[in-house]
Design a protein around this motif. Structure first.
Motif, PDB file in Angstrom:
ATOM      1  N   LEU A  96      11.403   4.824   2.559  1.00  0.00           N
ATOM      2  CA  LEU A  96      11.325   4.765   4.019  1.00  0.00           C
ATOM      3  C   LEU A  96      12.418   3.863   4.582  1.00  0.00           C
ATOM      4  CD1 LEU A  96       7.438   4.553   4.430  1.00  0.00           C
ATOM      5  CD2 LEU A  96       8.893   6.353   5.392  1.00  0.00           C
ATOM      6  N   TYR A 137      11.176   9.894   1.137  1.00  0.00           N
ATOM      7  CA  TYR A 137       9.828   9.326   1.288  1.00  0.00           C
ATOM      8  C   TYR A 137       8.807  10.465   1.237  1.00  0.00           C
ATOM      9  CZ  TYR A 137      10.880  10.721   6.122  1.00  0.00           C
ATOM     10  OH  TYR A 137      11.247  11.418   7.237  1.00  0.00           O
ATOM     11  N   ARG A 138       7.537  10.078   1.158  1.00  0.00           N
ATOM     12  CA  ARG A 138       6.482  11.089   1.007  1.00  0.00           C
ATOM     13  C   ARG A 138       6.387  11.964   2.250  1.00  0.00           C
ATOM     14  NH1 ARG A 138       1.267   7.948   0.636  1.00  0.00           N
ATOM     15  NH2 ARG A 138       2.444   6.752   2.166  1.00  0.00           N
ATOM     16  N   GLU A 165       0.811  -1.230   0.000  1.00  0.00           N
ATOM     17  CA  GLU A 165       0.000   0.000   0.000  1.00  0.00           C
ATOM     18  C   GLU A 165       0.836   1.269   0.000  1.00  0.00           C
ATOM     19  OE1 GLU A 165      -3.779  -1.678   2.645  1.00  0.00           O
ATOM     20  OE2 GLU A 165      -2.628   0.021   3.361  1.00  0.00           O
ATOM     21  N   LEU A 166       2.079   1.155   0.441  1.00  0.00           N
ATOM     22  CA  LEU A 166       2.912   2.360   0.547  1.00  0.00           C
ATOM     23  C   LEU A 166       3.798   2.506  -0.691  1.00  0.00           C
ATOM     24  CD1 LEU A 166       4.204   2.543   4.231  1.00  0.00           C
ATOM     25  CD2 LEU A 166       2.194   3.594   3.196  1.00  0.00           C
ATOM     26  N   PRO A 167       3.588   3.552  -1.480  1.00  0.00           N
ATOM     27  CA  PRO A 167       4.398   3.718  -2.690  1.00  0.00           C
ATOM     28  C   PRO A 167       5.859   4.036  -2.366  1.00  0.00           C
ATOM     29  CG  PRO A 167       2.984   5.636  -2.343  1.00  0.00           C
ATOM     30  CD  PRO A 167       2.582   4.610  -1.317  1.00  0.00           C
ATOM     31  N   ASP A 168       6.119   4.491  -1.132  1.00  0.00           N
ATOM     32  CA  ASP A 168       7.483   4.939  -0.802  1.00  0.00           C
ATOM     33  C   ASP A 168       8.177   4.013   0.193  1.00  0.00           C
ATOM     34  OD1 ASP A 168       5.670   5.587   1.174  1.00  0.00           O
ATOM     35  OD2 ASP A 168       6.519   7.551   1.616  1.00  0.00           O
ATOM     36  N   GLN A 217       6.095   4.115  10.504  1.00  0.00           N
ATOM     37  CA  GLN A 217       5.563   3.542   9.265  1.00  0.00           C
ATOM     38  C   GLN A 217       6.206   2.182   8.989  1.00  0.00           C
ATOM     39  OE1 GLN A 217       4.377   6.311   5.958  1.00  0.00           O
ATOM     40  NE2 GLN A 217       5.857   7.656   6.945  1.00  0.00           N
TER      41      GLN A 217
END
Ligand code: SF4
Lengths: 473, 197
Positions: free
Chosen positions: A65, B28-29, A58-61, A273
């Motif tokens: 991270l 990251y975002r 679900e997390l594009p990044d 996260q």
């Protein structure tokens, strides 16, 4: 500073749970014969892997991270003294008391003394790897203080006179009927008509612990994060037993490994996260408690923080191995490890099982005390791919194998590893191993290729594996 | 030599040849679109929380209906949210809090992407103990308190306050990884999201 500092920097012998009674291959051999254990483990690790993969997607990044998490931890290690003193200053300013423990013996003595001074003969405990590592429960019991584990899995382990076998789900090796038996045998006041339905078992634990939570004046916890900039400590959990322990008692004692620091409050945005998604496969764990020193009128009014070395500075001294200290104890590497899935956590002999245990325990104790652990791996690389802070566990394994002093146990461990690899599904393992052999540059010394090549012709390995190519596109 | 000196001495010695600290990459975002309340509701429901979107003047009646009995409230909670007979926390004993049917609080921040509600012990949220012992926790959220992401929530919070991050009711997965709601904390979480005025 190069002066002799009075005691060895590794975790001392005779105390704590970092050393097993037997080598990994011997212990693994027994576990491999236990079909029930393997079924329990396979079910559990497969379930967590699936959940985790879905929420990470679900997390594009996610990769960004991971990179940030890895870099923040590297930064922490490079200026650890400064950050530790900053944390101490902030906690002290807010009414907490900071203690420094060079090893397990000293940490246990500090905690026992603090509890004695409260006059309490019982403490409630939040699940914590650090206190297991130093065998704090045993030290408390020896001093006449009763430690009560309040995490359901830890309670199952404690009542069963057992040892934890997984970082996150310590009773992963037990199924519901085994848990029912343990409760019936050891839980005071338990309903004799208890069934093995999970909600019924959980309700029994709730009932048993409720009164204890409300009547115990001292709690002991670990910490997932300690923030140098603000002096804030964080505990991540699911059941609410952590909130109970961190909120209800008069005195709170937190034992934290010195590597658990993050520099700034903002850094939590990265780790909050990474941790739940990699660990339990949730977007966020049900509860996280954060506190800074003492808040008048809310929560414990006495707060003690014990900063624990116990071998961590020895790990830090090895440039090739120090990134093992970046670990945030998510247990993702256990859940993807083909060796762990077959042997379970007990075989590793230490409270730190699985791939991270195979590199961390020998470094904390000194390699001679855990010489077989770096061989408890097929070097398939799955742990590296899974690790949310990008610890290159296979590279550290190879590095430690080259330092391990016991050629005999080494050969036995290789046979165990070869068993794991003896199936086509894990062909990728061997490819990764061959790549590492090139990195190691010693014609595969320290690699489990002996057992593999004895049994068949090893095909020529391409320079870049398909999986690597796919991953790097 | 104190243990502090021993440890710091060892660490300094261990780091003698370590590379200088480097700035961590933060690719990251960190910039997010406005929070999507539907995402929040979806995540909360996924965690087995019960969610309703109601007008502010319906809070008291809705709370009374959910709780069906004594409701503990922090002393700073808006008066018009309180159901009749609400029990304000003027340093109530743990037994009295545990004996209540429910607790009603506001919140500091909510995170849509993760279904998380954060309490920061402000006067409308109260001491941590009051949201811990009753079996039902009812939280009122104002739409402007909802952010899309964890980084935005961290930026809004003050770390010097005691913080409780809540994502669904208490749960354990310790028995064969079956999720069981409600081991020690509240077994039921109700979230009332106020309609924008
Ligand atoms: S080494 Fe990485 S994957 Fe393993 S427990 Fe630690 S953080 Fe998680």
């Amino acid at each position: 500073m190069t002066t002799f500092l009075g005691m060895p920097a590794t975790a001392p012998r005779g105390v704590g749970h970092l050393r097993g009674d037997e080598s990994f291959p011997a212990a693994a051999h027994k576990a491999l014969a236990d079909d029930q254990l393997r079924r329990n483990l396979r079910h559990a690790t497969t379930t967590i892997r699936g959940k985790s993969g879905r929420v990470i997607a679900e997390l594009p990044d996610w990769q960004e991270l991971r990179s940030a998490g890895s870099a923040i931890k590297a930064d922490v290690m490079s200026r650890l003294p400064e950050l530790l003193e900053e944390l101490e200053a902030r906690v002290t300013e807010r009414g907490g008391v900071v203690h420094w423990a060079a090893d397990a013996n000293e940490a246990n003595a500090i905690v026992v003394d603090l509890v004695r001074r409260t006059g309490s003969e019982r403490v409630i405990k939040v699940k914590s790897m650090a206190t297991q590592e130093i065998a704090l429960n045993e030290a408390l019991e020896a001093a006449g203080i009763q430690p009560v584990e309040t995490d359901l899995a830890e309670l199952i382990v404690q009542l069963g006179n057992d040892k934890p076998s997984h970082i996150l789900v310590p009773a992963i090796h037990r199924n519901r009927s085994e848990i029912r038996e343990i409760f019936l045998a050891a839980m005071p006041g338990v309903d004799p008509d208890l069934t093995d339905d999970p909600p019924v078992l959980a309700a029994a634990a709730r009932k048993y612990l409720r009164e204890t939570f409300l009547s115990t004046k001292v709690a002991i916890s670990g910490a997932n994060f300690g923030i140098a900039e603000t002096g804030t400590l964080a505990v991540v959990e699911s059941e609410g037993n952590g909130r109970m322990c961190l909120t209800l008692p008069e005195t709170l004692i937190t034992v934290m490994g010195i590597e658990k620091i993050v520099p700034t409050w903002q850094d939590l945005e990265v780790f909050l996260q990474l941790l739940p998604r990699a660990s339990t496969g949730e977007r966020m764990n049900p509860y996280t408690t954060m506190w800074t020193g003492v808040t008048p009128g809310d929560g414990p009014q006495n707060f003690h923080l014990v900063l624990l070395d116990n071998g961590r500075s020895a790990v830090l001294a090895d440039p090739a191995g120090r990134s093992a200290l970046h670990c945030i104890r998510c247990s993702a590497c256990l859940n993807v490890c083909p060796v762990y899935e077959r042997t379970g956590g007990h075989a590793y002999g230490s409270v730190y099982p699985g791939p991270i245990g195979a590199i961390l325990s020998p470094q904390l104790t000194g390699i001679e005390d855990n010489a077989s652990l770096p061989f408890a791996s097929s070097l398939c690389g799955a742990c590296f791919d899974a690790c949310p802070v990008k610890i290159d566990i296979p590279a550290i394994l190879v590095h430690l194998r080259n330092q391990a002093p016991h050629p005999r146990s080494e050969r036995a461990a290789m046979r165990a590893a070869a068993y794991t690899m003896d199936r086509p599904k894990l062909y990728a393992s061997a490819q990764r191993a061959a790549k590492l052999a090139r990195i190691a540059g010693r014609r595969g010394r320290g690699l489990p290729l002996g057992g593999w090549t004895d049994a068949r012709d090893l095909p020529e390995f391409p320079q870049q594996t398909f999986r690597d190519w796919w991953a790097s596109r | 030599m104190s243990s502090k000196d021993v440890i710091l001495g060892r660490v300094r010695a261990a780091l003698r040849d370590a590379p200088a600290p480097g700035e961590a990459p933060r690719e990251y975002r960190r910039v997010f679109p406005a929070a999507d309340l539907d995402v929040l509701v979806d995540r909360l429901v996924d965690y087995k929380a019960t969610v309703r979107r109601i007008a502010e003047d319906a809070v008291a009646a809705t709370v009374a209906e959910i709780a069906g009995g004594v409701v503990v409230v922090p002393e700073g909670l808006p008066l018009n949210w309180r159901p009749e007979g609400a029990l304000p926390d003027d340093d109530l004993s743990p037994d009295r809090i545990a004996g209540a049917d429910a607790v009603l609080t506001a919140a500091a921040v909510a995170v849509a992407e993760t279904g998380t509600i954060v309490l920061d012990a402000s006067p409308d949220q109260g001491r941590r103990i009051i949201t811990l012992l009753p079996d039902v926790h009812i939280v009122v959220l104002r739409p402007e308190q909802v952010v899309a992401s964890v980084p935005e929530a961290v930026a809004r919070l003050d770390p010097r306050r005691p913080l409780t991050w809540i994502s669904g009711p208490s749960a354990t997965s310790d028995i064969e990884l079956n999720r069981v709601e409600g081991v020690h904390g509240p077994r039921h979480l109700h979230v009332l999201i106020l309609e924008p005025v």
